[in-house]
Write a protein that holds these residues in place. Sequence first.
Motif, mmCIF file in Angstrom:
data_model
loop_
_atom_site.group_PDB
_atom_site.id
_atom_site.type_symbol
_atom_site.label_atom_id
_atom_site.label_comp_id
_atom_site.label_asym_id
_atom_site.label_seq_id
_atom_site.Cartn_x
_atom_site.Cartn_y
_atom_site.Cartn_z
ATOM 1 N N ARG A 8 68.186 47.865 -46.596
ATOM 2 C CA ARG A 8 66.818 47.604 -47.047
ATOM 3 C C ARG A 8 65.929 47.152 -45.886
ATOM 4 N NH1 ARG A 8 66.047 46.052 -52.686
ATOM 5 N NH2 ARG A 8 64.965 44.154 -52.031
ATOM 6 N N GLU A 35 65.076 50.219 -43.794
ATOM 7 C CA GLU A 35 64.061 51.034 -44.465
ATOM 8 C C GLU A 35 62.681 50.395 -44.347
ATOM 9 O OE1 GLU A 35 65.762 51.311 -48.342
ATOM 10 O OE2 GLU A 35 66.928 53.125 -47.869
ATOM 11 N N LEU A 60 69.223 57.249 -42.149
ATOM 12 C CA LEU A 60 70.237 56.200 -42.153
ATOM 13 C C LEU A 60 71.613 56.816 -42.029
ATOM 14 C CD1 LEU A 60 70.804 53.119 -42.662
ATOM 15 C CD2 LEU A 60 71.167 53.761 -45.042
ATOM 16 N N ALA A 93 72.098 53.317 -51.234
ATOM 17 C CA ALA A 93 71.534 54.128 -50.155
ATOM 18 C C ALA A 93 71.887 55.590 -50.385
ATOM 19 C CB ALA A 93 72.067 53.652 -48.805
#
Length: 449
Positions: free
Chosen positions: A41, A44, A51, A70
Motif C-alpha cells: 500500500r 502504491e 509491483l 495485491a
Amino acid sequence: MNSRSCLSIVLAAGEGTRMKSALPKVLHKVAGLPMVAHVVRAAEAAGAGELALVIGHGADEVRKAAEKFAPAAKLFVQEKRLGTADAALAAREDIAAGYDDVLVMFGDTPLIDAGALVAAREKLAEGAAVVVLGFRADEPTGYGRLIEKDGKLLAIREEKDCSEEERRITFCNSGLMAIAGAHALALLDAVGNDNAKGEYYLTDIVEIAGGQGLSVVATEASFENALGINNRVQLAEAEAIWQKRRREAAMLSGVTLIAPETVFFSFDTEIGPDTVVEPNVFFGPGVTVGAGAKIHAYSHFEGANIGPGCDIGPFARLRPGAALKARAKAGNFVEIKNATVEEGAKVNHLTYIGDARIGAGANIGAGTITCNYDGYSKFFTDIGEGAFVGSNSSLVAPVSIGTGAYIASGSVITESVPDDALAFGRARQKTLPGKAKELRARRAAAKKA
C-alpha cells in the motif's frame, strides 16, 4: 513523480523462524492487515506503477494472500536464499523492462511511509543512481552505519566491520533502496558473494556504484519507517506505533477519543467528525462510522456500517453485514449480524438480530432474537416501519412483521404478521392457588427420603 515510471520490488521470501509460527512472517498482521500488504500500500501511494513480489519457494500462503491484497502484482520465486541482492534479481524480467525508478523494499517493514519512498524517488529524479533510506538512532548498536562524506554516501558498514570512529555514527541503514532503472540490473549483477556467508548483499551496490563514478546518496526518514519485524515482541511494538499514529489522525480530523490508548482501529477504519468514542472500543476490518455518532465503551465492530448520529453500546457487537442508518440505536449487549437497522430504529438491549431488516422507527424490546438458522440454512426476518416487538420475543424466520404491527412480550412468532396487527404467540397463563406450597412439600420429602 507521476511522469516517472516506477517498479517496486518487495522482498517477502524470508521464513521468519523467530516468529515461532506456521504462518509466513510477512503475513502476520498489523492493524488487521498482513505486514507485506502495508508495504504494498505504501508503494502504491508513492506512485509505484508496477509491483514485483518476491516470495520463497513453496510459499503458497503468501501467493494466495497476494491475490487478495495485491492482485496486480507479479510474483517471482527466490529458489534458494542467497541474499538480498539475489532476491531482488528474482525479478530480473521486470527490472530489465526499463523503469525510471526501482524501489527495493522488505515485506516485514509495515510502518514504511509513502512520503519516505517519494523522497527517495525525488533524489533519483535529481540524478542519483542509488538512494539509501537511513534513520537516526540514539542507540545504533546492531545497525549498519551509513558512511558519508561531502554529502555523498561512500559505504554501508556492518557494525562488526566498523572502526571505533564509525561505531559512533548514528545514521543507520534501513535496508530500503531506490535505484535508477538505467543502472539497476548492471549494479545488481555486479554484486559478488565473497563474504563469510557466501551471500549476495544488496548493500554492496553502494560501493559498486561509487566505484563507477555514479552518484550515491542517503535520505533520512524516521526510525519507525525502518522497523523490521523479526519476532512477536517487535510485532506488538509495530502495532502500538501504528495505533498511535491512527489515533492522532482521528482526533486531528475531529473525532473525540476519551481514552485514546484503549481504542483500536484497523487499517481501513473510516470514522466521521464529531463522533465520540468511549474507552475500550475495537474496530475490526471493514468498519465505517458516520459523523456525530456516539460509540459507548466495550464495543466490538467488524464489517459494519454505522450511520451518522447513531448511538451504539456499551457492550455492543456489530458483525459483518451490520448496517445501521442515521440515528439508529444498538444498545448494551446487542449483537447484530448481516442486518439493516433503518433510520431511527432502536434495538435497546440484550438482543440478537441476524439476517434481518428493521424498519425506520421500529422498536425492538429486550431479549428479542431473530431465529435465523435451522442448522443448515439461514433465513430472513423483515420488520416493518414503526413496528413494536415486545421483550423476550422470538421471531422464527422466515417471517415478516408488518408496518406498525405490535408483537406481545414473550411471543414466539412463526407466521407473518400483517400491517397494524397485534400478535400473541404464547400459551395462556394458568394460576393454581396453593400449589406452590404443596409442590415444595413434596420435593422436600423426596429429598429427605
